[in-house]
Design an enzyme around this catalytic site. Structure first.
Site, mmCIF file in Angstrom:
data_model
loop_
_atom_site.group_PDB
_atom_site.id
_atom_site.type_symbol
_atom_site.label_atom_id
_atom_site.label_comp_id
_atom_site.label_asym_id
_atom_site.label_seq_id
_atom_site.Cartn_x
_atom_site.Cartn_y
_atom_site.Cartn_z
ATOM 1 N N LYS A 1 23.472 8.595 20.546
ATOM 2 C CA LYS A 1 24.864 8.974 19.833
ATOM 3 C C LYS A 1 25.051 7.668 18.624
ATOM 4 O O LYS A 1 24.806 7.013 18.711
ATOM 5 C CB LYS A 1 25.971 8.665 20.902
ATOM 6 N N GLN B 1 24.239 0.296 16.963
ATOM 7 C CA GLN B 1 25.055 1.419 17.846
ATOM 8 C C GLN B 1 24.663 1.273 19.149
ATOM 9 O O GLN B 1 25.793 1.709 19.988
ATOM 10 C CB GLN B 1 24.498 2.756 17.058
ATOM 11 N N LYS C 1 26.982 -1.558 20.683
ATOM 12 C CA LYS C 1 28.474 -0.942 20.828
ATOM 13 C C LYS C 1 28.687 0.308 21.649
ATOM 14 O O LYS C 1 29.633 0.231 22.350
ATOM 15 C CB LYS C 1 28.710 -0.506 19.157
ATOM 16 N N LYS D 1 21.356 6.864 14.940
ATOM 17 C CA LYS D 1 22.004 6.788 13.514
ATOM 18 C C LYS D 1 21.228 7.726 12.566
ATOM 19 O O LYS D 1 20.105 7.813 12.875
ATOM 20 C CB LYS D 1 22.197 5.428 12.869
ATOM 21 N N GLY E 1 30.133 11.759 12.123
ATOM 22 C CA GLY E 1 30.200 11.028 10.763
ATOM 23 C C GLY E 1 30.106 9.471 10.469
ATOM 24 O O GLY E 1 30.329 8.672 11.723
ATOM 25 N N ASP E 2 29.846 9.123 9.383
ATOM 26 C CA ASP E 2 29.716 7.651 8.959
ATOM 27 C C ASP E 2 30.032 7.968 7.294
ATOM 28 O O ASP E 2 30.909 8.491 7.115
ATOM 29 C CB ASP E 2 28.483 7.177 9.135
ATOM 30 N N THR F 1 38.708 4.850 15.150
ATOM 31 C CA THR F 1 38.498 3.410 14.813
ATOM 32 C C THR F 1 39.335 2.465 14.171
ATOM 33 O O THR F 1 39.430 1.367 14.768
ATOM 34 C CB THR F 1 37.181 3.655 13.728
ATOM 35 N N ASN G 1 38.885 6.729 6.273
ATOM 36 C CA ASN G 1 39.602 7.050 7.601
ATOM 37 C C ASN G 1 39.828 5.621 8.075
ATOM 38 O O ASN G 1 40.818 5.578 8.866
ATOM 39 C CB ASN G 1 38.470 7.868 8.388
ATOM 40 N N SER H 1 34.511 9.410 20.336
ATOM 41 C CA SER H 1 33.818 10.587 20.111
ATOM 42 C C SER H 1 33.074 10.872 21.588
ATOM 43 O O SER H 1 32.687 12.115 21.942
ATOM 44 C CB SER H 1 32.520 10.182 19.338
HETATM 45 N N1 GLU Z 1 29.735 6.144 12.617
HETATM 46 C C1 GLU Z 1 30.736 5.728 13.547
HETATM 47 C C2 GLU Z 1 30.227 4.320 14.134
HETATM 48 O O1 GLU Z 1 29.751 3.427 13.399
HETATM 49 C C3 GLU Z 1 30.939 6.686 14.619
HETATM 50 C C4 GLU Z 1 29.960 7.124 15.290
HETATM 51 C C5 GLU Z 1 29.848 8.207 16.561
HETATM 52 O O2 GLU Z 1 31.217 8.582 16.498
HETATM 53 O O3 GLU Z 1 29.144 8.843 16.879
HETATM 54 O O4 GLU Z 1 30.414 3.996 15.297
#
Ligand code: GLU
Length: 450
Positions: free
Chosen positions: A90, A111, A114, A126, A165-166, A210, A241, A382
């Site tokens: 994810k 990630q 996190k 990612k 998204g990012d 976020t 955002n 998410s």
């Molecule tokens: N890009 C966001 C992050 O850095 C969200 C990633 C997601 O929702 O999968 O965590």
């Protein structure tokens, strides 16, 4: 430093010498793990750390698309499925001209920890492209997204890998990506992407999550310091955002964002971005011009400082960098400390250079919140979106917001507890790294070696 740990960091530097951002994040995370590795000699036996720095799978692909004048362009696409020990891969997709292997790998590595911290079952990933969305027409964006998904769709799925998204990828792009996925699969599988529009399975509060989460995390830090958010002033960077979510939730809770920035400079609004009109204008400005925030200063009659960042301004209580990696270097960090700022909360992924981060952490009276904890509310919501999709139901705004608040409290508390357990005091940076790591490590070990 523990010898095994030191050897792994040295090996990563030798093997990945050209991947500066990736080396930076490995060094930052692993340095925090020193007391943990020391206490668990069994990790070395299974070579756990080397396994953790090697993505399970990472690939590049060709993306070709036609512009409005009939000319073809070729971009590079990436997906890095970093670690799937605790759930389907994810993580977001970043479309920006400076995207390269090192950027995708550092983001995938971050990630993993996190996502672990959210307490929800999601692995780390990612992806993205060196495609630059600036100045492209809507039709060009659509054709690019369709071409990108055509190359990627075989390798993702609701139980395999779930992009979102990012930077450069928002609701519009996710819509085009999902449309193409559905066309190719001939199936309703909307759990394959998150950050979707509400009409086809997006979660309420996802766009704000976020930023809201970062403010909830801030509230927990303030509570720990017997302080409150009422009346606090905040400097942030960016006006996408994430910064918008920060502005909105801060305003709801009686605080205000008085500084924010764009690539062109920063805005100082002493009254704060607190009214509905101002918050809506931020959204509008972002959609029409992601490169300039000066129009806000012109419209609301406030100060604009060109080609500068708001780090070191004297009249804020809290700094929350929310724009991009390595936004705050040593020079900015020194200015922030000189200005007497007590709370420094990272919101963008890795917005502080390691040198600046270590400097800030060493300061008596400065509290540092690390990005992988502070911004985890985004990916956390998410995961709630995935769960709503698989159950075919919709949570109310209140339900999502409540869950998010509890999740952020949990992330703060579990980080504080992990640091405390390893004798590090109230060190939220080390605590987040340790807590995030331990769950992934345990899952990897229990699943055997592979
Ligand atoms: N890009 C966001 C992050 O850095 C969200 C990633 C997601 O929702 O999968 O965590």
């Amino acid at each position: 430093m523990n010898e095994y740990l030191k050897r792994v960091i040295d090996d990563v530097k030798a093997k990945h010498g050209h991947e500066a951002e990736f080396i930076q994040t490995v060094e930052e995370v692993f340095t925090s793990l020193d007391p943990v590795i020391e206490k668990h000699p069994e990790y070395e036996k299974v070579d756990l750390l080397n396994r953790m720095v090697e993505p399970e799978r990472m690939f590049t692909f060709r993306v070709t698309w036609m512009d409005d004048n009939g000319y073809w362009h070729t971009n590079r696409g990436w997906r890095c499925q970093f670690n799937g020990a605790i759930g389907p891969y994810k993580g977001g997709l970043r479309f920006q001209s400076n995207v390269r292997t090192s950027i995708i790998k550092f983001l995938g590595f971050e990630q993993t920890f996190k996502n672990s911290l959210t307490g929800l079952p999601i692995g780390g990933a990612k992806g993205g492209s060196d495609f630059d969305p600036a100045g492209k027409s809507d039709a060009e964006i659509m054709r690019f997204c369709q071409a990108f998904m055509t190359a990627l769709y075989r390798y993702i799925g609701p139980d395999i890998d779930v992009p979102a998204g990012d930077m450069g990828v928002g609701g519009r792009e996710i819509g085009y990506l999902y449309g193409q996925y559905r066309r190719l699969k001939g199936k309703w599988e909307n759990g394959v992407l998150t950050g979707k529009g509400l009409s086809y399975g997006g979660s309420l509060i996802r766009p704000e999550a976020t930023g809201y989460g970062a403010i909830y995390y801030l509230c927990e830090v303030l509570k720990h310091e017997n302080d409150t958010i009422e009346g606090k002033t905040i400097a942030t960077s960016g006006y996408g955002n994430v910064a918008w979510g920060i502005m909105k939730k801060a305003a709801q809770l009686g605080a205000k964002v008085t500084y924010f920035s764009g690539p062109d400079g920063y805005v100082h609004d002493p009254d704060g971005v607190v009214t509905e009109e101002k918050l809506n204008y931020i959204l509008e400005m972002r959609a029409t011009d992601p490169m300039h925030c000066k129009p806000y200063a012109d419209k609301f009659g406030c100060e604009f400082v060109p080609n500068a960042k708001p780090w070191g301004v004297k009249d804020v209580d809290i700094c929350m960098p929310a724009a991009m990696q390595n936004d705050v270097n040593m020079d900015s960090a020194k200015k922030i400390v000189d200005a007497g700022v007590k709370y420094y909360l990272e919101v963008a992924n890795m917005p502080t250079t390691n040198e600046a981060l270590n400097f800030l952490r060493e300061q008596e009276g400065v509290i540092v919140g690390p990005s992988k904890a502070v911004n985890a509310g985004g990916v956390g919501v998410s995961a709630l979106e995935m769960s709503q999709n698989s159950e075919r139901l919709v949570w109310t705004e209140e339900e999502v917001d409540n869950y998010l608040g509890k999740m952020m409290k949990n992330i703060h508390d579990s980080s504080a507890k992990a640091a405390e357990e390893y004798g590090l005091g109230y060190d939220l940076v080390a605590g987040a790294n340790i807590a995030g790591f331990l769950k992934v490590a345990e899952a990897m070990l229990e699943q055997g070696c592979f």
